[in-house]
Design a protein around this motif. Structure first.
Motif, mmCIF file in Angstrom:
data_model
loop_
_atom_site.group_PDB
_atom_site.id
_atom_site.type_symbol
_atom_site.label_atom_id
_atom_site.label_comp_id
_atom_site.label_asym_id
_atom_site.label_seq_id
_atom_site.Cartn_x
_atom_site.Cartn_y
_atom_site.Cartn_z
ATOM 1 N N VAL A 374 -29.074 -18.643 -40.263
ATOM 2 C CA VAL A 374 -28.105 -18.553 -39.165
ATOM 3 C C VAL A 374 -26.695 -18.367 -39.711
ATOM 4 N N ALA A 375 -26.320 -19.162 -40.721
ATOM 5 C CA ALA A 375 -24.980 -19.047 -41.300
ATOM 6 C C ALA A 375 -24.774 -17.675 -41.926
ATOM 7 N N ALA A 376 -25.799 -17.170 -42.620
ATOM 8 C CA ALA A 376 -25.685 -15.855 -43.251
ATOM 9 C C ALA A 376 -25.514 -14.763 -42.203
ATOM 10 N N ALA A 377 -26.250 -14.871 -41.074
ATOM 11 C CA ALA A 377 -26.111 -13.875 -40.001
ATOM 12 C C ALA A 377 -24.707 -13.904 -39.417
ATOM 13 N N ALA A 378 -24.141 -15.105 -39.245
ATOM 14 C CA ALA A 378 -22.784 -15.217 -38.703
ATOM 15 C C ALA A 378 -21.760 -14.634 -39.663
ATOM 16 N N GLU A 379 -21.930 -14.882 -40.951
ATOM 17 C CA GLU A 379 -21.000 -14.325 -41.946
ATOM 18 C C GLU A 379 -21.033 -12.801 -41.930
ATOM 19 N N GLU A 380 -22.222 -12.250 -41.781
ATOM 20 C CA GLU A 380 -22.349 -10.794 -41.764
ATOM 21 C C GLU A 380 -21.798 -10.197 -40.473
ATOM 22 N N ALA A 381 -21.917 -10.948 -39.369
ATOM 23 C CA ALA A 381 -21.466 -10.432 -38.068
ATOM 24 C C ALA A 381 -19.960 -10.543 -37.884
ATOM 25 N N ALA A 382 -19.308 -11.520 -38.512
ATOM 26 C CA ALA A 382 -17.899 -11.800 -38.256
ATOM 27 C C ALA A 382 -16.993 -10.579 -38.364
ATOM 28 N N PRO A 383 -17.163 -9.700 -39.392
ATOM 29 C CA PRO A 383 -16.252 -8.543 -39.466
ATOM 30 C C PRO A 383 -16.364 -7.580 -38.291
ATOM 31 N N ARG A 384 -17.433 -7.682 -37.494
ATOM 32 C CA ARG A 384 -17.637 -6.758 -36.372
ATOM 33 C C ARG A 384 -17.263 -7.383 -35.028
ATOM 34 N N VAL A 385 -16.634 -8.562 -35.071
ATOM 35 C CA VAL A 385 -16.303 -9.294 -33.846
ATOM 36 C C VAL A 385 -14.791 -9.286 -33.644
ATOM 37 N N ALA A 386 -14.362 -9.219 -32.383
ATOM 38 C CA ALA A 386 -12.931 -9.218 -32.064
ATOM 39 C C ALA A 386 -12.255 -10.460 -32.646
ATOM 40 N N GLY A 387 -11.007 -10.284 -33.062
ATOM 41 C CA GLY A 387 -10.281 -11.368 -33.712
ATOM 42 C C GLY A 387 -10.188 -12.615 -32.860
ATOM 43 N N SER A 423 -23.369 -34.969 -25.410
ATOM 44 C CA SER A 423 -24.704 -35.341 -25.883
ATOM 45 C C SER A 423 -25.221 -34.416 -26.977
ATOM 46 N N ARG A 424 -24.404 -33.484 -27.429
ATOM 47 C CA ARG A 424 -24.847 -32.557 -28.470
ATOM 48 C C ARG A 424 -25.046 -33.286 -29.801
ATOM 49 N N ARG A 425 -26.030 -32.812 -30.572
ATOM 50 C CA ARG A 425 -26.215 -33.361 -31.901
ATOM 51 C C ARG A 425 -25.094 -32.893 -32.829
ATOM 52 N N ARG A 426 -24.818 -33.688 -33.826
ATOM 53 C CA ARG A 426 -23.787 -33.358 -34.800
ATOM 54 C C ARG A 426 -24.203 -32.100 -35.568
ATOM 55 N N LEU A 427 -23.244 -31.212 -35.818
ATOM 56 C CA LEU A 427 -23.540 -30.012 -36.594
ATOM 57 C C LEU A 427 -23.748 -30.384 -38.062
ATOM 58 N N PRO A 428 -24.656 -29.701 -38.750
ATOM 59 C CA PRO A 428 -24.837 -29.974 -40.177
ATOM 60 C C PRO A 428 -23.563 -29.654 -40.955
ATOM 61 N N ALA A 429 -23.084 -30.620 -41.733
ATOM 62 C CA ALA A 429 -21.791 -30.488 -42.407
ATOM 63 C C ALA A 429 -21.728 -29.305 -43.372
ATOM 64 N N PRO A 430 -22.750 -29.067 -44.229
ATOM 65 C CA PRO A 430 -22.620 -27.955 -45.185
ATOM 66 C C PRO A 430 -22.416 -26.602 -44.510
ATOM 67 N N GLU A 431 -23.197 -26.333 -43.459
ATOM 68 C CA GLU A 431 -23.068 -25.042 -42.771
ATOM 69 C C GLU A 431 -21.745 -24.969 -42.009
ATOM 70 N N ARG A 432 -21.343 -26.093 -41.444
ATOM 71 C CA ARG A 432 -20.057 -26.095 -40.736
ATOM 72 C C ARG A 432 -18.926 -25.758 -41.683
ATOM 73 N N GLU A 433 -18.862 -26.408 -42.828
ATOM 74 C CA GLU A 433 -17.804 -26.134 -43.799
ATOM 75 C C GLU A 433 -17.905 -24.713 -44.334
ATOM 76 N N ARG A 434 -19.102 -24.251 -44.548
ATOM 77 C CA ARG A 434 -19.303 -22.883 -45.041
ATOM 78 C C ARG A 434 -18.755 -21.864 -44.059
ATOM 79 N N LEU A 435 -19.038 -22.063 -42.778
ATOM 80 C CA LEU A 435 -18.586 -21.105 -41.769
ATOM 81 C C LEU A 435 -17.083 -21.192 -41.536
#
Length: 723
Positions: A374-387, A423-435
């Protein structure tokens, strides 16, 4: 028309288009114009004063009359601000003493005596039935006579008007800036864009119009002028049809479609046909607004135009006669099968949706491999998304480390706010910091790297305007989440409203909270005075317009937070009255003057929103004793009528904590990114300005900047958002 549009330039840019007129000796008239502006808290720049001085006196007077009307309206000085208590803030009585006096006066009035005695016999008196309650007991002229003239102070607001280019040039520049905005405009700005688009339809157009609402208004002007329409989704056609029917283009409220002329019907159907023919998958967008499409089909009569069969498919999908599977349904199917990686891969074809779904995907991912995908897909998609989308998701992730169970504030597009447990679960810290790091790098890559960046420190706490709906029209208004200094000893709120056709009662109140967000006290019509301040008195109808004020001494306030609010007690809503606005003034301790003095107005914003309670901003005492303002622009549902500060206390207490603790992305965040990429950052310190061109970021443009400088102030803050 051009003169009216030229005043829009003044309102939106604080630039006065270069006045046209014959040369002459206009120096005296120009200085008089400048003096009149200063009474309203404005001033001509040296360059503008010089330019006006070279024109004829008649040309200067003509310019002055139009401009003074505009700037006085910007500051709220175009109306008469009377107060119930003529000496306000002096001699405000105790609340119960005041009510007792109103009852005594009613008993002395033969017309009201019997009714008042009947009410007293059962132990309850309706204040609204007392003849002297809620109506001004004196004229505005008598109020002015009771107050000394305001003595100017160094802290008074001075908003400088700068010299612009020729009127037509400035009008077209404003049109290009609004139409091409990378962030949605506020609902109060869209009418201005509509007028500008109609005027500029035959001239240069923006290279891109990324915001759909803006495109709808531009298309409305193009359709009227016979120019080709700018369409790439079926929803573009729906927005255009709503605009042509006098509805909103935001799709948030139902619109009653009008009968459309045959040429207009042909243009809309041809546009629909071309969009669907080029991409049949776009038929899936119909589902989001299928009822509106059904109503529109009744007006367009697509069956009469067999040459556009793809347009007919749109209405067939709306009726359920033709299947068009949505992209979201395919994503939901994969998630229901616990295929998070498959959902992320599918969303890669819609990078904006992928980033908006990031939180859910990370929470759903059950293994390190899935989270990495999921993190890798977001990193690859970011350059194609509006600022602005990248920034919004980055801001969201920054505010997501809190554990579940805390309170979460929701704010919709109209500014209505409510609170619920998170009520959302906490996001995983490594992926959060990475993103977070990946998005910082992507945003930094898109930002310019100016050779010289001059920054006013006061602008660093201003929130990035990721949506124009996070603010309102007015003077000195900043986006929701912005934090600015409050310098002054006396803080005075004001509200003004004028009813349209029904008796309307707005009530100005202020809740004072301690550091634990618990109510300490309040000021309202039920608590006219306290150790903290004074209320100007309750006005219960406004056929000619009415004002209420609250006066507070910041140094003596026994609280950590001051929350002004405007309650609708009876009558028309904020969107129904003829006019309504809120603002605040700051004064030195010895400044007297009238209850309303435009030179002391720091902020004035329109009140136009849903709900029955408005929360424009909150004032907070910092640990060092200084006060700051946190901008809210929120509306609460409230009750159908009789809203009072006492009934809203718990809601405000619960709402305030998550709002104060949330950290929006600010101008300071972008400055740090530019500095990291090599920009030389210099703080404005009141000294000499650089000789050459700079990129300037500040709350107001200083005089003396090099003419080739790039200037970013709140008026065009949207330009700082990267593409």
């Amino acid at each position: 028309m051009s003169q009216r549009l030229a005043q829009l330039v003044v309102r939106h840019t604080l630039r006065l288009p270069r006045p046209a007129g014959s040369p002459g000796q206009g120096a005296v008239a120009a200085r008089q114009f400048d003096a009149a502006l200063m009474a309203a808290g404005f001033k001509l720049s040296a360059e503008l004063l010089e330019s006006l001085s070279g024109l004829s006196e008649a040309a200067v007077v003509h310019t002055a009359v139009r401009t003074l009307r505009t700037v006085r309206e910007m500051a709220g000085d175009h109306v008469r601000h009377n107060a119930y208590f003529v000496d306000f803030p002096a001699n405000v009585p105790d609340t119960l003493d005041f009510w007792r006096e109103c009852v005594i006066e009613a008993l002395a009035d033969p017309a009201a005596r019997e009714r008042t005695l009947d009410r007293l016999s059962i132990g309850v008196v309706n204040l609204l039935t007392l003849p002297s309650y809620g109506r001004y007991p004196h004229t505005y002229t008598e109020l002015l006579a009771a107050h000394d003239e305001l003595i100017a102070a160094a802290g008074d607001r001075v908003t400088v008007l700068h010299l612009g280019g020729p009127a037509e040039e400035e009008i077209r520049a404003l049109y290009l800036a609004l139409a091409g905005s990378r962030t949605p405009l506020g609902d109060d700005v869209l009418p201005d864009l509509r007028a500008l688009a109609a005027h500029c339809v035959d001239g240069p157009q923006p290279a891109a119009i990324p915001v759909r609402e803006n495109r709808a208004l531009v298309n409305e002007a193009r359709l009227t002028a016979g120019a080709p329409l700018l369409l790439d989704t079926v929803t573009d056609v729906l927005r255009l049809a709503r605009a042509l029917s006098g509805g909103t283009v935001t799709l948030q409220e139902p619109t009653r479609f009008t009968t459309l002329p045959r040429p207009v019907r042909r243009a809309l159907l041809a546009g629909l046909d071309s969009v669907v023919a080029a991409s049949p998958a776009k038929l899936a967008d119909v589902h989001a607004h299928r009822e509106q499409w059904k109503r529109l089909g009744e007006r367009l009569h697509p069956h009469e135009y067999p040459r556009w069969p793809h347009a007919a498919d749109v209405f067939a999908v709306a009726r359920g006669d033709l299947e068009a599977r949505t992209f979201d349904s395919r994503v939901e199917e994969l998630l229901a099968a616990d295929d998070v990686v498959g959902a992320a891969r599918l969303l890669e074809s819609a990078p904006g949706r992928l980033l908006r779904s990031l939180d859910r995907l990370l929470r759903t991912a059950g293994t390190p491999r899935e989270r990495d995908a999921v993190a890798a897909a977001a990193e690859e998609a970011a350059p194609r998304v509006a600022g602005r989308v990248v920034l919004a998701v980055r801001e969201h992730l920054h505010n997501r480390p809190a554990a579940s169970g805390k309170r979460r504030v929701f704010v919709n597009r109209a500014g209505r706010a409510w609170v619920a447990s998170d009520s959302r679960r906490r996001l995983p810290a490594p992926e959060r910091e990475r993103l977070l790091a990946a998005f910082d790098a992507e945003i930094g890559r898109r930002l310019p790297t100016p050779e010289r960046l001059l920054v006013d420190p006061d602008v660093l706490g201003v929130a990035l305007p990721l949506s124009g709906r996070a603010t309102t029209a007015g003077l000195g208004v900043l986006p929701r989440g912005s934090v600015t200094r409050v310098d002054g000893e006396l803080l005075r709120f004001f509200v003004y409203w004028k009813e349209a056709c029904r008796t309307t009662d707005f009530d100005l109140s202020a809740i004072l909270l301690d550091g634990s967000y618990r109510t300490v006290s309040w000021l309202s019509y039920t608590a006219l005075s306290s150790l903290d301040g004074e209320h100007s008195g309750d006005i219960t109808s406004a056929p000619e317009g009415a004002s209420e004020f609250i006066n507070l001494r910041l140094g003596k306030a026994r609280c950590t937070f001051i929350v002004p609010q405007v309650d609708i007690f009876a009558g028309e809503g904020f969107d129904e009255v003829e006019e309504s606005f809120f603002g605040f003034m700051l004064r030195d301790g010895e400044q007297r003057g009238r209850p309303f003095e435009p030179r002391t107005v720091r902020m004035k914003s329109e009140l136009r929103g849903p709900g029955k309670v408005a929360l424009p901003l909150v004032f907070r005492r910092e640990r060092d004793g200084r006060w700051t303002a946190l901008w809210l622009h929120l509306y609460l549902r409230g009750m159908p009528s009789a809203n009072r500060v006492e009934a809203n206390k718990v809601t405000v207490e619960n709402l305030l904590r998550p709002l104060v603790e949330r950290r929006p992305l600010t101008v300071g965040y972008l400055v740090d990114l530019m500095a990291a990429r090599g920009a030389t950052v210099t703080e404005l310190d009141g000294g000499a300005l650089p000789d050459g061109p700079v990129t300037y970021l500040g709350l107001a443009r200083p005089e003396g900047l090099h003419p080739d400088s790039v200037v970013i102030t709140p008026e065009n803050l949207r330009d700082i958002i990267p593409a």
